[in-house]
Design an enzyme around this catalytic site. Structure first.
Site, PDB file in Angstrom:
ATOM      1  N   HIS A  58      15.117  38.145  14.789  1.00  0.00           N
ATOM      2  CA  HIS A  58      14.605  38.907  14.243  1.00  0.00           C
ATOM      3  C   HIS A  58      14.861  40.241  13.550  1.00  0.00           C
ATOM      4  O   HIS A  58      15.058  40.610  15.233  1.00  0.00           O
ATOM      5  CB  HIS A  58      12.628  38.685  13.644  1.00  0.00           C
ATOM      6  CG  HIS A  58      12.252  37.145  13.833  1.00  0.00           C
ATOM      7  ND1 HIS A  58      10.887  36.551  13.769  1.00  0.00           N
ATOM      8  CD2 HIS A  58      13.091  36.478  13.066  1.00  0.00           C
ATOM      9  CE1 HIS A  58      10.801  35.645  13.967  1.00  0.00           C
ATOM     10  NE2 HIS A  58      11.702  34.918  12.540  1.00  0.00           N
ATOM     11  N   HIS A  61      14.058  43.453  15.606  1.00  0.00           N
ATOM     12  CA  HIS A  61      13.571  43.177  17.392  1.00  0.00           C
ATOM     13  C   HIS A  61      15.413  43.536  17.621  1.00  0.00           C
ATOM     14  O   HIS A  61      15.073  44.203  18.896  1.00  0.00           O
ATOM     15  CB  HIS A  61      13.087  41.882  18.149  1.00  0.00           C
ATOM     16  CG  HIS A  61      12.123  41.751  17.840  1.00  0.00           C
ATOM     17  ND1 HIS A  61      11.126  42.214  18.745  1.00  0.00           N
ATOM     18  CD2 HIS A  61      11.431  41.785  16.572  1.00  0.00           C
ATOM     19  CE1 HIS A  61       9.754  41.948  18.518  1.00  0.00           C
ATOM     20  NE2 HIS A  61       9.510  40.884  17.072  1.00  0.00           N
ATOM     21  N   HIS A 114       7.649  30.961  18.517  1.00  0.00           N
ATOM     22  CA  HIS A 114       8.043  31.444  17.372  1.00  0.00           C
ATOM     23  C   HIS A 114       9.407  31.252  16.229  1.00  0.00           C
ATOM     24  O   HIS A 114       9.296  31.288  15.651  1.00  0.00           O
ATOM     25  CB  HIS A 114       7.559  32.981  18.024  1.00  0.00           C
ATOM     26  CG  HIS A 114       7.781  34.391  16.886  1.00  0.00           C
ATOM     27  ND1 HIS A 114       7.153  34.696  16.340  1.00  0.00           N
ATOM     28  CD2 HIS A 114       8.808  35.303  16.567  1.00  0.00           C
ATOM     29  CE1 HIS A 114       7.767  35.444  14.782  1.00  0.00           C
ATOM     30  NE2 HIS A 114       8.220  36.176  15.463  1.00  0.00           N
TER      31      HIS A 114
END
Ligand code: ZN
Ligand code: FE
Length: 255
Positions: A58, A61, A114
């Site tokens: 993501h 990050h 996730h």
């Protein structure tokens, strides 16, 4: 010797972490949400940057990783399984294969859910686990890619670490997580104490991470889906734990 760990707030509510080895003077970064606060923190201490460890793909990050590599000559480490959607990796990591960081062994844990390919870093000597958007303080990451039973397995992996481990997660979501946790276990006394502590810290603008794994085991509803008390509190006595976890995660999504 344990690494010195610095918590760096980034973007609106992300955390990056600096890991500094005083002996060799080398520094690693866990996740690169943005460049400016990381450069400022390094400059304030007179540190360079040798290693960038990425937990998952993501943008919040990884966005700063390429510029930080160019500026400092740092090497980027990330999951081989995610290499197609991470900045070009200098070191591709496989789950359950440890690597050396400034003389300390780092265990790479697959904590998919996730995202698929999300990894966590466990440093036994430094008593630290970097879990980003898998296990969070009083919460866990939203399930964008993996099914609930995958995340439940990932969380169980983290639950098996030594209970005194400090959990360094990727976001300051704790106060919102606390409001939700109280709806699952309103009678959990340790949770009520923790919520008071969280509210006091946030009122002073302090971070609620890292958090002790033992405290998560005692208060985080997502780590408690296997417990009879929690199952009965939400009317799921006798139901399989992964299903109870899925129900709690679903309730949080709608909260
Ligand atoms: Zn994420
Ligand atoms: Fe995130």
């Amino acid at each position: 010797m344990p690494l010195e760990i610095i918590t760096l707030p980034c973007l609106a509510d992300n955390y990056a972490y600096l890991l500094h080895d005083a002996k060799s003077g080398r520094t690693a970064l866990v996740d690169a949400p943005e460049v400016a606060p990381i450069k400022a923190a390094l400059a304030a201490r007179g540190w360079g940057l040798d290693v960038i460890l990425l937990t998952h793909h993501h943008y919040d990050h990884i966005d700063g990783a390429e510029e930080l590599r160019e500026t400092y000559g740092a090497k980027i480490y990330g999951a081989r399984a995610d290499a197609h959607r991470l900045p070009p990796l200098d070191h591709a990591l496989d789950p359950e294969v440890s690597f050396d960081l400034f003389g300390e062994q780092v265990a790479v844990l697959d904590v998919s859910g996730h995202t698929i390919g999300h990894i966590a870093f466990y440093l036994a000597e430094s008593n630290a686990a970097f879990t980003a958007d898998s296990l969070m303080a009083l919460g866990c990451g939203r399930l964008f890619e993996g099914p609930p039973d995958m995340m439940w397995r990932s969380l169980n992996r983290l639950m098996g670490l030594p209970p005194q481990t400090l959990i360094y997660s990727g976001h300051e979501y704790t106060q919102a997580n606390a409001r939700f946790a109280a709806t699952i276990e309103p009678d959990n006394a340790k949770l009520q104490l923790r919520i008071a502590d969280i509210d006091a810290k946030r009122a002073k603008g302090e971070a609620t991470v890292p958090a002790l794994l033992q405290l998560e085991l005692d208060t985080n509803p997502f780590l408690r889906a296997h417990l009879g008390d929690v199952k009965s509190a939400i009317g799921m006595e006798g139901i399989e734990s992964a299903e109870v976890f899925a129900e709690i995660r679903g309730r949080k999504d709608r909260f």
